[in-house]
Design a protein around this motif. Structure first.
Motif, PDB file in Angstrom:
ATOM      1  N   LEU A 144       0.810  -1.223   0.000  1.00  0.00           N
ATOM      2  CA  LEU A 144       0.000   0.000   0.000  1.00  0.00           C
ATOM      3  C   LEU A 144       0.843   1.273   0.000  1.00  0.00           C
ATOM      4  O   LEU A 144       0.296   2.373  -0.134  1.00  0.00           O
ATOM      5  N   GLU A 145       2.146   1.137   0.135  1.00  0.00           N
ATOM      6  CA  GLU A 145       3.027   2.306   0.196  1.00  0.00           C
ATOM      7  C   GLU A 145       2.834   3.187  -1.039  1.00  0.00           C
ATOM      8  O   GLU A 145       2.932   2.731  -2.188  1.00  0.00           O
ATOM      9  N   GLY A 146       2.526   4.464  -0.811  1.00  0.00           N
ATOM     10  CA  GLY A 146       2.371   5.416  -1.903  1.00  0.00           C
ATOM     11  C   GLY A 146       1.066   5.311  -2.654  1.00  0.00           C
ATOM     12  O   GLY A 146       0.880   5.967  -3.688  1.00  0.00           O
ATOM     13  N   LYS A 147       0.127   4.497  -2.164  1.00  0.00           N
ATOM     14  CA  LYS A 147      -1.167   4.310  -2.832  1.00  0.00           C
ATOM     15  C   LYS A 147      -2.299   4.753  -1.912  1.00  0.00           C
ATOM     16  O   LYS A 147      -2.211   4.633  -0.691  1.00  0.00           O
ATOM     17  N   LYS A 148      -3.374   5.200  -2.515  1.00  0.00           N
ATOM     18  CA  LYS A 148      -4.577   5.495  -1.751  1.00  0.00           C
ATOM     19  C   LYS A 148      -5.431   4.246  -1.576  1.00  0.00           C
ATOM     20  O   LYS A 148      -6.110   4.081  -0.559  1.00  0.00           O
ATOM     21  N   TYR A 149      -5.391   3.385  -2.603  1.00  0.00           N
ATOM     22  CA  TYR A 149      -6.198   2.165  -2.566  1.00  0.00           C
ATOM     23  C   TYR A 149      -5.317   0.985  -2.965  1.00  0.00           C
ATOM     24  O   TYR A 149      -4.149   1.160  -3.331  1.00  0.00           O
ATOM     25  N   VAL A 150      -5.847  -0.221  -2.919  1.00  0.00           N
ATOM     26  CA  VAL A 150      -4.984  -1.395  -3.003  1.00  0.00           C
ATOM     27  C   VAL A 150      -4.367  -1.615  -4.381  1.00  0.00           C
ATOM     28  O   VAL A 150      -3.316  -2.230  -4.495  1.00  0.00           O
ATOM     29  N   ALA A 151      -5.021  -1.115  -5.432  1.00  0.00           N
ATOM     30  CA  ALA A 151      -4.488  -1.326  -6.780  1.00  0.00           C
ATOM     31  C   ALA A 151      -4.037  -0.022  -7.431  1.00  0.00           C
ATOM     32  O   ALA A 151      -3.855   0.037  -8.642  1.00  0.00           O
ATOM     33  N   GLY A 152      -3.850   1.003  -6.637  1.00  0.00           N
ATOM     34  CA  GLY A 152      -3.434   2.299  -7.169  1.00  0.00           C
ATOM     35  C   GLY A 152      -4.070   3.427  -6.385  1.00  0.00           C
ATOM     36  O   GLY A 152      -4.366   3.294  -5.202  1.00  0.00           O
ATOM     37  N   ASN A 153      -4.325   4.533  -7.071  1.00  0.00           N
ATOM     38  CA  ASN A 153      -4.910   5.692  -6.393  1.00  0.00           C
ATOM     39  C   ASN A 153      -6.402   5.844  -6.629  1.00  0.00           C
ATOM     40  O   ASN A 153      -6.992   6.850  -6.237  1.00  0.00           O
ATOM     41  N   GLU A 154      -6.999   4.844  -7.269  1.00  0.00           N
ATOM     42  CA  GLU A 154      -8.440   4.865  -7.497  1.00  0.00           C
ATOM     43  C   GLU A 154      -9.088   3.643  -6.846  1.00  0.00           C
ATOM     44  O   GLU A 154      -8.534   2.539  -6.871  1.00  0.00           O
ATOM     45  N   LEU A 155     -10.250   3.856  -6.280  1.00  0.00           N
ATOM     46  CA  LEU A 155     -11.025   2.759  -5.699  1.00  0.00           C
ATOM     47  C   LEU A 155     -11.331   1.712  -6.763  1.00  0.00           C
ATOM     48  O   LEU A 155     -11.649   2.050  -7.907  1.00  0.00           O
ATOM     49  N   SER A 156     -11.241   0.430  -6.397  1.00  0.00           N
ATOM     50  CA  SER A 156     -11.524  -0.636  -7.355  1.00  0.00           C
ATOM     51  C   SER A 156     -12.219  -1.791  -6.664  1.00  0.00           C
ATOM     52  O   SER A 156     -12.371  -1.809  -5.435  1.00  0.00           O
ATOM     53  N   LEU A 157     -12.624  -2.780  -7.432  1.00  0.00           N
ATOM     54  CA  LEU A 157     -13.269  -3.958  -6.868  1.00  0.00           C
ATOM     55  C   LEU A 157     -12.370  -4.672  -5.867  1.00  0.00           C
ATOM     56  O   LEU A 157     -12.859  -5.303  -4.922  1.00  0.00           O
ATOM     57  N   ALA A 158     -11.077  -4.558  -6.036  1.00  0.00           N
ATOM     58  CA  ALA A 158     -10.156  -5.230  -5.123  1.00  0.00           C
ATOM     59  C   ALA A 158     -10.238  -4.667  -3.715  1.00  0.00           C
ATOM     60  O   ALA A 158     -10.006  -5.386  -2.738  1.00  0.00           O
ATOM     61  N   ASP A 159     -10.588  -3.393  -3.589  1.00  0.00           N
ATOM     62  CA  ASP A 159     -10.684  -2.799  -2.259  1.00  0.00           C
ATOM     63  C   ASP A 159     -11.805  -3.428  -1.437  1.00  0.00           C
ATOM     64  O   ASP A 159     -11.670  -3.576  -0.219  1.00  0.00           O
ATOM     65  N   PHE A 160     -12.889  -3.804  -2.091  1.00  0.00           N
ATOM     66  CA  PHE A 160     -13.984  -4.426  -1.356  1.00  0.00           C
ATOM     67  C   PHE A 160     -13.568  -5.806  -0.832  1.00  0.00           C
ATOM     68  O   PHE A 160     -13.881  -6.180   0.297  1.00  0.00           O
ATOM     69  N   THR A 161     -12.859  -6.540  -1.660  1.00  0.00           N
ATOM     70  CA  THR A 161     -12.411  -7.880  -1.260  1.00  0.00           C
ATOM     71  C   THR A 161     -11.405  -7.808  -0.116  1.00  0.00           C
ATOM     72  O   THR A 161     -11.554  -8.487   0.904  1.00  0.00           O
ATOM     73  N   LEU A 162     -10.371  -6.995  -0.266  1.00  0.00           N
ATOM     74  CA  LEU A 162      -9.385  -6.849   0.808  1.00  0.00           C
ATOM     75  C   LEU A 162     -10.001  -6.195   2.036  1.00  0.00           C
ATOM     76  O   LEU A 162      -9.646  -6.526   3.174  1.00  0.00           O
ATOM     77  N   GLY A 163     -10.951  -5.282   1.799  1.00  0.00           N
ATOM     78  CA  GLY A 163     -11.616  -4.644   2.924  1.00  0.00           C
ATOM     79  C   GLY A 163     -12.434  -5.624   3.739  1.00  0.00           C
ATOM     80  O   GLY A 163     -12.459  -5.565   4.970  1.00  0.00           O
ATOM     81  N   GLY A 164     -13.092  -6.549   3.059  1.00  0.00           N
ATOM     82  CA  GLY A 164     -13.842  -7.575   3.765  1.00  0.00           C
ATOM     83  C   GLY A 164     -12.940  -8.440   4.611  1.00  0.00           C
ATOM     84  O   GLY A 164     -13.243  -8.748   5.769  1.00  0.00           O
ATOM     85  N   SER A 165     -11.807  -8.820   4.050  1.00  0.00           N
ATOM     86  CA  SER A 165     -10.855  -9.655   4.793  1.00  0.00           C
ATOM     87  C   SER A 165     -10.274  -8.915   5.981  1.00  0.00           C
ATOM     88  O   SER A 165     -10.260  -9.420   7.108  1.00  0.00           O
ATOM     89  N   CYS A 166      -9.787  -7.709   5.757  1.00  0.00           N
ATOM     90  CA  CYS A 166      -9.128  -6.949   6.813  1.00  0.00           C
ATOM     91  C   CYS A 166     -10.105  -6.612   7.941  1.00  0.00           C
ATOM     92  O   CYS A 166      -9.726  -6.587   9.113  1.00  0.00           O
ATOM     93  N   GLY A 167     -11.358  -6.377   7.571  1.00  0.00           N
ATOM     94  CA  GLY A 167     -12.362  -6.053   8.576  1.00  0.00           C
ATOM     95  C   GLY A 167     -12.570  -7.154   9.590  1.00  0.00           C
ATOM     96  O   GLY A 167     -13.011  -6.894  10.724  1.00  0.00           O
TER      97      GLY A 167
END
Length: 212
Positions: A144-167
């Protein structure tokens, strides 16, 4: 016809679908499935999904399971601007797919391996499980270093998946404060419309389960 989501709020993949639907503005008809009493093994559920897993969606007889596939489908069909969350650009899409697979193969298994003994056996995870989770959190923090979201600086479908896990870590009060990039990303996710409510529903269900 509405999209019916068969889910359990404690399930990370289920919450990933819920987060995606909320973000794209899709109202789901929710049907909770009690996994602990075996509702997912009843004949009527098996007739719909022989893999007896959640999340499962039913859209007027069109049945799907597997959260990553569900989110791609819902985004393609119901999002007014589907490329925002899942771009057609090959490199951008590859990064999203990479993070989806990272969660599937490495991140989520480490979390489940740590939490399963706590939740189901009422005992501490072994040292190997503790180390695997710590290693994955350190790796994810670096990713996540230097990124706003998991696959770059834009929200993507991957954020929901990783967000579910991390939660999931919130259920057992795991301290992630030393992982500054994860904390910053998590705060961005919780600030999205409706996401905090989904997390709070999970925490309430976990508290009810632990007190029963």
């Amino acid at each position: 016809m509405p999209v019916t989501l068969y889910h359990n709020i404690l399930s990370a993949p289920c919450r990933a679908v819920m987060m995606c639907a909320k973000t794209i503005g899709l109202d789901l008809e929710e049907k909770s499935v009690d996994l602990f009493s075996g509702e997912h093994m009843k004949p009527e559920f098996l007739a719909m999904n022989p893999c007896h897993c959640v999340p499962t969606i039913d859209e007027d007889g069109f049945i799907m399971w597997e959260s990553r596939a569900i989110n791609i489908y819902l985004n393609d069909k119901y999002c007014k601007t589907p490329e925002k969350l899942y771009p057609k650009n090959p490199e951008k899409r590859a990064q999203i797919n990479l993070m989806l697979q990272y969660d599937l193969c490495s991140f989520n298994p480490a979390i489940v391996g740590y939490m399963a003994p706590l939740l189901f056996a009422k005992k501490d995870p072994d040292e190997e499980a503790k180390k695997k989770l710590a290693d994955q959190l350190e790796t994810f923090d670096k990713m996540l270093e230097g990124k706003k979201y998991v696959a770059g600086n834009e929200l993507s479908l991957a954020d929901f998946t990783l967000g579910g896990s991390c939660g999931m870590l919130g259920i057992v009060g795991y301290d992630t404060s030393s992982y500054k990039n994860i904390v910053a990303w998590r705060d961005r996710m919780v600030a999205l419309p409706g996401i905090k409510d989904i997390q709070e529903r999970m925490m309430a269900a976990a508290a009810a389960m632990q007190s029963s």
